[in-house]
Structure formats: C-alpha cells, structure tokens
Motif scaffolding. Structure first.
Motif, short mmCIF file in Angstrom:
data_model
loop_
_atom_site.label_atom_id
_atom_site.label_comp_id
_atom_site.label_asym_id
_atom_site.label_seq_id
_atom_site.Cartn_x
_atom_site.Cartn_y
_atom_site.Cartn_z
N THR A 166 0.79 -1.13 0.14
CA THR A 166 0.25 -0.14 -0.07
C THR A 166 0.69 1.27 -0.20
O THR A 166 0.34 2.36 0.12
CB THR A 166 -0.89 -0.06 1.33
N ALA A 205 -0.72 3.99 -6.15
CA ALA A 205 -2.09 3.71 -6.15
C ALA A 205 -2.45 3.38 -7.63
O ALA A 205 -2.22 4.18 -8.50
CB ALA A 205 -3.11 4.50 -5.28
N GLY A 225 -1.83 -3.70 -3.72
CA GLY A 225 -1.54 -2.38 -3.03
C GLY A 225 -2.94 -1.63 -2.72
O GLY A 225 -3.75 -2.38 -2.03
N ARG A 226 -3.16 -0.74 -3.42
CA ARG A 226 -4.35 0.09 -3.12
C ARG A 226 -4.95 0.99 -4.48
O ARG A 226 -4.30 0.91 -5.39
CB ARG A 226 -4.12 1.17 -2.00
N ARG A 254 -5.77 -5.13 -1.29
CA ARG A 254 -4.80 -5.76 -0.48
C ARG A 254 -5.76 -6.31 0.78
O ARG A 254 -5.52 -7.70 1.08
CB ARG A 254 -3.78 -5.01 0.21
#
Length: 210
Positions: A100, A104, A132-133, A152
């Motif tokens: 994260t 993004a 990740g995000r 995630r």
C-alpha cells in the motif's frame, strides 16, 4: 546478412518461448498444483509475472479454468479465466513491491480494462487485482462501470482460503459444483432463470452453496 523481414517473427517466437518457460518453471516448482493458501508476504515478494501466475492459481483453486496471458499484447488482460458456468473473466494484475506504500492503481487502469473486457475478451466479468491500493476515483469508476476491484484487504482473505464468490459483490456462485463439474441440485426460480449474471440483485437468485 540479417533477414530484416524475419526479425519480428524471431522476436515474437522469443517472447512466446520465454512466456512458456516461465509458466513451466512456475508450475514445476509447485508440482503443477495450485496452492490452497498463500500468505500476503509471499505475494509481496513476487515479481510482476509471478504475481500473475499466483492469481491464476487462486482462480484455479476456486474451480475456474485460468491461464496467464500477460504480455506486451495482452489487451489489458493478464489472466483469462472461465468458470464452470462458462462465464469469462478478464483479470488485470497490478503488483506493488511496497504494497500500500507503492503507487496507487488509478482510474485509467479501470477504464482500460472495461474498454477491452467485453469487446476484445468477450468477458462477463472484469476484475483488477493488486496487493496495493486503489485511488478514490478508481473505486468510484469501478462501481459505475461494473469492474470488480480486489485490493490488499480482499486479496488477503482470498489468498488465505476464502473463495472469490464469498468476497465479490453481485457475482453469483456458478451453478456447477467445482468438485465434479455437474449441475448443482439447486432449484432456480423464474427470476434467477431470466436474470443476467453480474447485475445488481442477482446474488440472492442463485444457490450459493453450489
């Protein structure tokens, strides 16, 4: 003298051969069997190609036929899968080495996948998976366009053993049983028989035990 006309053919063959070697190496290391569970630390430690194979394996574990197709000409589809009800899945994988803390996934990725999923890949479902995000705009756009996002937190649950059907909204469980491929003994009512998979309201129309 080099045959210039033959260079593109050689390059194409080299990419094809490398892709198959990567797949064979990945499968050989795991005896060709998808792992029932994966830790998030394991997924974080993978490179981009290995992450795509890992997502392929998670899909296979849940009863889908899945293949990694990621590459320069994948038309925004890293993994293509077909579930037991013949619904096609176009999956875009985005690995972040820093989880994260990494960059993004933005709205562009969502829009690109939506643009090719149905037209190019004839997919019923489009899904972006990352360790990740996502940006806020990506989340909002995905809801509007009907693209499923696995970030995630959801990936952690999926990799730990929960099935995809438990985690995604508006995705009914296939009516075929993943253990043997036969039709589940579910009684499907008139509404379910005429509804379109993936649209709001379908989730309760199917027997989710299947």
């Amino acid at each position: 003298m080099v045959d210039v006309a033959g260079v593109p053919v050689l390059l194409t063959f080299a990419v094809w051969a490398r892709r198959h070697v990567d797949r064979d190496e990945w499968d050989a290391a795991r005896a060709g069997q998808p792992r029932a569970e994966m830790s998030l630390d394991d997924l974080d430690d993978l490179d981009h190609a290995e992450f795509e194979f890992a997502i392929r394996d998670l899909l296979r574990r849940d009863g889908l036929t899945a293949e990694r197709v990621g590459g320069a000409n994948d038309d925004v589809c890293d993994v293509r899968a077909v579930d037991l009800d013949s619904r096609i899945w176009a999956v875009q994988c985005k690995h972040r080495r820093d989880g994260t803390k990494g960059e993004a996934i933005d709205v562009r990725v969502v829009r690109e996948l939506k643009g090719t999923a149905s037209e190019v890949h004839k997919a019923t479902f489009a899904m972006v998976v990352t360790n990740g995000r996502f940006t806020r705009n990506a989340v909002l756009s995905a809801k509007r366009l009907g693209v499923h996002l696995v970030g995630r937190d959801v990936l952690t649950q999926w990799a730990s053993g929960r099935s995809l059907w438990e985690l995604l909204e508006r995705v009914p469980t296939p009516l075929r049983h993943p253990a043997d491929g036969r039709r589940a003994a579910a009684q499907v009512g008139p509404l379910a028989a005429t509804s379109i998979p993936g649209l709001p309201g379908d989730r309760g129309d199917y027997d989710r035990r299947g």
